[in-house]
Design a protein around this motif. Structure first.
Motif, mmCIF file in Angstrom:
data_model
loop_
_atom_site.group_PDB
_atom_site.id
_atom_site.type_symbol
_atom_site.label_atom_id
_atom_site.label_comp_id
_atom_site.label_asym_id
_atom_site.label_seq_id
_atom_site.Cartn_x
_atom_site.Cartn_y
_atom_site.Cartn_z
ATOM 1 N N TYR A 1 0.837 -1.197 0.000
ATOM 2 C CA TYR A 1 0.000 0.000 0.000
ATOM 3 C C TYR A 1 0.876 1.252 0.000
ATOM 4 O O TYR A 1 1.958 1.264 0.563
ATOM 5 N N ASP A 2 0.361 2.306 -0.608
ATOM 6 C CA ASP A 2 0.971 3.629 -0.530
ATOM 7 C C ASP A 2 0.237 4.400 0.563
ATOM 8 O O ASP A 2 -0.803 3.965 1.047
ATOM 9 N N LEU A 3 0.756 5.564 0.903
ATOM 10 C CA LEU A 3 0.103 6.412 1.892
ATOM 11 C C LEU A 3 -0.429 7.673 1.238
ATOM 12 O O LEU A 3 0.195 8.226 0.338
ATOM 13 N N LEU A 4 -1.591 8.110 1.709
ATOM 14 C CA LEU A 4 -2.128 9.401 1.301
ATOM 15 C C LEU A 4 -1.612 10.462 2.263
ATOM 16 O O LEU A 4 -1.315 10.156 3.425
ATOM 17 N N PRO A 5 -1.508 11.698 1.832
ATOM 18 C CA PRO A 5 -1.064 12.753 2.745
ATOM 19 C C PRO A 5 -2.065 12.932 3.880
ATOM 20 O O PRO A 5 -3.271 12.747 3.702
ATOM 21 N N SER A 6 -1.561 13.272 5.053
ATOM 22 C CA SER A 6 -2.419 13.479 6.219
ATOM 23 C C SER A 6 -1.896 14.668 7.014
ATOM 24 O O SER A 6 -0.688 14.864 7.125
ATOM 25 N N THR A 7 -2.794 15.449 7.567
ATOM 26 C CA THR A 7 -2.384 16.577 8.405
ATOM 27 C C THR A 7 -2.142 16.138 9.841
ATOM 28 O O THR A 7 -1.585 16.886 10.625
ATOM 29 N N ASP A 8 -2.559 14.938 10.185
ATOM 30 C CA ASP A 8 -2.388 14.395 11.535
ATOM 31 C C ASP A 8 -1.228 13.402 11.520
ATOM 32 O O ASP A 8 -1.292 12.383 10.835
ATOM 33 N N PRO A 9 -0.151 13.654 12.266
ATOM 34 C CA PRO A 9 0.997 12.736 12.235
ATOM 35 C C PRO A 9 0.695 11.366 12.850
ATOM 36 O O PRO A 9 1.453 10.426 12.644
ATOM 37 N N TYR A 10 -0.411 11.257 13.568
ATOM 38 C CA TYR A 10 -0.771 9.988 14.200
ATOM 39 C C TYR A 10 -1.922 9.292 13.470
ATOM 40 O O TYR A 10 -2.635 8.475 14.048
ATOM 41 N N PHE A 11 -2.103 9.613 12.205
ATOM 42 C CA PHE A 11 -3.160 8.978 11.410
ATOM 43 C C PHE A 11 -2.597 8.651 10.031
ATOM 44 O O PHE A 11 -2.166 9.541 9.295
ATOM 45 N N LEU A 12 -2.595 7.373 9.682
ATOM 46 C CA LEU A 12 -2.127 6.916 8.372
ATOM 47 C C LEU A 12 -3.325 6.389 7.593
ATOM 48 O O LEU A 12 -4.161 5.669 8.146
ATOM 49 N N LEU A 13 -3.388 6.719 6.320
ATOM 50 C CA LEU A 13 -4.483 6.309 5.456
ATOM 51 C C LEU A 13 -3.918 5.951 4.095
ATOM 52 O O LEU A 13 -3.042 6.651 3.579
ATOM 53 N N THR A 14 -4.402 4.862 3.532
ATOM 54 C CA THR A 14 -3.942 4.447 2.204
ATOM 55 C C THR A 14 -5.038 4.696 1.175
ATOM 56 O O THR A 14 -6.218 4.746 1.520
ATOM 57 N N PRO A 15 -4.658 4.834 -0.099
ATOM 58 C CA PRO A 15 -5.683 4.850 -1.149
ATOM 59 C C PRO A 15 -6.240 3.430 -1.323
ATOM 60 O O PRO A 15 -5.710 2.471 -0.754
ATOM 61 N N TRP A 16 -7.286 3.311 -2.097
ATOM 62 C CA TRP A 16 -7.873 1.993 -2.349
ATOM 63 C C TRP A 16 -6.888 1.130 -3.131
ATOM 64 O O TRP A 16 -6.277 1.584 -4.092
ATOM 65 N N LYS A 17 -6.759 -0.108 -2.721
ATOM 66 C CA LYS A 17 -5.972 -1.100 -3.453
ATOM 67 C C LYS A 17 -6.988 -2.062 -4.066
ATOM 68 O O LYS A 17 -7.878 -2.560 -3.375
ATOM 69 N N VAL A 18 -6.859 -2.282 -5.359
ATOM 70 C CA VAL A 18 -7.835 -3.101 -6.074
ATOM 71 C C VAL A 18 -7.159 -4.391 -6.517
ATOM 72 O O VAL A 18 -6.108 -4.365 -7.144
ATOM 73 N N THR A 19 -7.762 -5.534 -6.175
ATOM 74 C CA THR A 19 -7.247 -6.832 -6.603
ATOM 75 C C THR A 19 -8.386 -7.636 -7.212
ATOM 76 O O THR A 19 -9.543 -7.474 -6.834
ATOM 77 N N GLY A 20 -8.044 -8.486 -8.150
ATOM 78 C CA GLY A 20 -9.051 -9.329 -8.776
ATOM 79 C C GLY A 20 -9.299 -8.930 -10.211
ATOM 80 O O GLY A 20 -8.570 -8.138 -10.809
ATOM 81 N N SER A 21 -10.353 -9.457 -10.762
ATOM 82 C CA SER A 21 -10.716 -9.222 -12.149
ATOM 83 C C SER A 21 -11.945 -8.324 -12.206
ATOM 84 O O SER A 21 -12.952 -8.605 -11.567
ATOM 85 N N PHE A 22 -11.854 -7.250 -12.969
ATOM 86 C CA PHE A 22 -12.999 -6.354 -13.100
ATOM 87 C C PHE A 22 -14.176 -7.055 -13.784
ATOM 88 O O PHE A 22 -15.314 -6.635 -13.648
ATOM 89 N N ASP A 23 -13.905 -8.113 -14.538
ATOM 90 C CA ASP A 23 -14.973 -8.814 -15.230
ATOM 91 C C ASP A 23 -15.727 -9.773 -14.311
ATOM 92 O O ASP A 23 -16.915 -9.993 -14.486
ATOM 93 N N ILE A 24 -15.035 -10.345 -13.345
ATOM 94 C CA ILE A 24 -15.656 -11.361 -12.491
ATOM 95 C C ILE A 24 -15.952 -10.810 -11.101
ATOM 96 O O ILE A 24 -17.071 -10.844 -10.634
ATOM 97 N N GLY A 25 -14.934 -10.345 -10.439
ATOM 98 C CA GLY A 25 -15.110 -9.813 -9.095
ATOM 99 C C GLY A 25 -13.846 -9.106 -8.649
ATOM 100 O O GLY A 25 -12.743 -9.535 -8.960
#
Length: 193
Positions: free
Chosen positions: A60-84
């Motif tokens: 995962y990557d990290l999104l920028p945050s103004t709070d040094p004690y809060f980490l948030l990632t962007p959505w990670k997508v796995t699988g096939s868009f055709d099936i699931g």
């Protein structure tokens, strides 16, 4: 050093209490439950840097945050868009306690979409009645739309991610984590069947 010994003694007693309370659970559950009770005597930013590394190890990557004690990632997508497809993102929250110690809580938000499809492209609406009324009769470009999550997709749910909390503990104090593993192994090997 004395504080660390007290901390280790406290954690050892917590593991023992969990084990002798009749927990008939696998090793992984015992280890993760132990990490959920950990309070760190380390500087808060040292704990958060370890959390960042554990998140990076999971891809995962990290999104920028103004709070040094809060980490948030962007959505990670796995699988096939055709099936699931499985969509997931991680959150790690750090809390400074009244006594100056630090705790972390990790969460995962996840959702699954089934058979995502893209809408058929349509012509750009110009406001004219017919193609012959347009000022330029050159071939029209089709404009496709971005795929959207279908209404039948699962709503995202959020759950505490104890495994990630255990990984943070292992990174920060591998010696202590090793001792906890030894105790859990001993308990599982000698647990009444």
């Amino acid at each position: 050093m004395m504080v660390r010994k007290q901390w280790l003694a406290a954690m050892t007693s917590i593991v023992a209490a969990l084990c002798f309370a009749g927990c008939a659970a696998p090793q992984k559950v015992l280890l993760e439950r132990t990490s959920s009770l950990v309070v760190y005597d380390l500087p808060a930013m040292e704990v958060m840097k370890a959390a960042e590394k554990v998140i990076a190890d999971r891809g995962y990557d990290l999104l920028p945050s103004t709070d040094p004690y809060f980490l948030l990632t962007p959505w990670k997508v796995t699988g096939s868009f055709d099936i699931g497809t499985r969509w997931s993102r991680l959150y790690v929250e750090g809390h400074i306690r009244a006594d100056g110690r630090f705790s972390v809580r990790a969460y995962e938000m996840a959702a699954t979409t089934f058979g995502r499809t893209q809408a058929l492209p349509g012509l750009v609406h110009t406001g004219y009645d017919t193609v012959h009324n347009t000022p330029n009769a050159t071939p029209a470009a089709l404009v496709g739309t971005e795929p959207e999550m279908q209404t039948r997709s699962a709503r995202p749910n959020i759950r505490r991610l104890l495994e990630l909390e255990w990984n943070i503990l292992e990174r920060l104090n591998p010696e202590f984590a090793g001792r906890v593993k030894e105790q859990v192994d001993f308990y599982v090997a000698h647990a009444p069947q």
